[in-house]
Design an enzyme around this catalytic site. Structure first.
Site, PDB file in Angstrom:
ATOM      1  N   ASP A 108       0.839  -1.321   0.037  1.00 52.71           N
ATOM      2  CA  ASP A 108       0.116   0.145   0.059  1.00 52.71           C
ATOM      3  C   ASP A 108       0.759   1.280   0.053  1.00 52.71           C
ATOM      4  O   ASP A 108       1.943   1.091   0.447  1.00 52.71           O
ATOM      5  CB  ASP A 108      -0.994   0.046   1.179  1.00 52.71           C
ATOM      6  CG  ASP A 108      -1.990  -1.103   1.311  1.00 52.71           C
ATOM      7  OD1 ASP A 108      -2.093  -1.734   0.233  1.00 52.71           O
ATOM      8  OD2 ASP A 108      -2.363  -1.341   2.301  1.00 52.71           O
TER       9      ASP A 108
HETATM   10  N1  URA Z   1      -1.209  -5.908   3.923  1.00 56.33           N
HETATM   11  C1  URA Z   1      -1.593  -4.572   4.029  1.00 56.33           C
HETATM   12  O1  URA Z   1      -2.765  -4.430   4.576  1.00 56.33           O
HETATM   13  N2  URA Z   1      -1.063  -3.594   3.400  1.00 56.33           N
HETATM   14  C2  URA Z   1       0.076  -3.852   2.778  1.00 56.33           C
HETATM   15  O2  URA Z   1       0.644  -2.967   2.044  1.00 56.33           O
HETATM   16  C3  URA Z   1       0.805  -5.152   2.706  1.00 56.33           C
HETATM   17  C4  URA Z   1      -0.049  -6.034   3.454  1.00 56.33           C
END
Ligand code: URA
Length: 240
Positions: A108
């Protein structure tokens, strides 16, 4: 995953970030490039994995596939292009732009840490397939402390929102509101959704390990090529 290639010399130097195409042409004319011990004046000459390519007498080791480790900073998206936010590819040299690189899975925008970038589609696919059980570990800072009961629930494979089930996730408590979560699947927002299912909330998330590979030697935003042993770790991780 075979490493057989037949590439132009200038493409190789440019891909490795050693010389631009123009500089390669100059270097060739100046006699700085040899192939199998003989001076090569043409930057268009193609070489294979069996040739010995040298620049200024130093062996240049090239492989068809590139394996890059980036310590992803916050604020960057894992996408080829984004109209609003900078992409992780903007952290790499410009001459890597046409090499068909992509991220192995996505983090993310506000998640930091280990991100592998490659143009090896077969390896990437295998690393992301849950059936290969390749583990990734995330360090999560959460709003509330994590309990032993949470650890037990996550280890059973907790029910997420929208009727989906997570595969078993292995939580290790680090501090009251800091824990490491080890998972082998890559569902969208997986770690955030696991904590939501545990009536908690992720405040900060960092991937600290991908199949045994960490990036604590890199500052946020820095990258390097994977070491041979690290690439081997990835390849071993997907060997049934
Ligand atoms: N899980 C999440 O919530 N975000 C990420 O970036 C990776 C795994």
């Amino acid at each position: 995953m075979s490493e057989v290639y037949n590439e132009r010399i200038d493409k190789i130097f440019s891909a490795l970030g050693l010389l631009s195409r123009k500089d390669c042409s100059r270097a060739a004319k100046a006699g700085r490039i040899t192939v199998n011990g003989t001076t090569e004046k043409s930057p268009a000459r193609k070489v294979t994995q069996d040739d010995t390519l040298c620049l200024d007498g130093e062996r240049v080791v090239y492989s068809k596939y590139m394996y890059i480790l980036l310590n992803k900073p916050q604020g960057y998206v894992c996408a080829a292009e984004d109209g609003r936010y900078p992409t992780v590819f903007e952290l790499l040299p410009k001459n890597f732009a046409n090499l068909g690189l992509f991220t192995v899975g996505r983090l993310d925008m506000n998640t930091t840490g280990v991100l592998i970038i490659t143009n090896d589609g077969a390896l990437s696919h295998a690393l992301l397939s849950p059936k290969n059980k390749v583990y990734k570990t995330y360090r999560a800072k959460t709003k509330f402390p994590v309990s032993e009961n949470d650890v037990a629930l996550a280890a059973q494979g907790i029910a997420l929102d929208e009727g989906e089930n997570a595969m078993p996730a292995f939580i290790t408590l680090v501090e009251d509101s800091v824990s490491d979560v080890k998972v082998c699947e890559g569902k969208f927002h997986l770690i955030k959704r696991i904590f939501l299912a545990l009536h908690n909330q992720v405040r900060e998330l960092e991937r600290i390990d991908f199949a045994g590979i960490g990036c604590s030697d890199l500052e946020y935003g820095e990258w390097r090529f994977l070491e041979e042993e690290e690439l081997q770790l990835l390849k071993n991780a997907v060997l049934g």
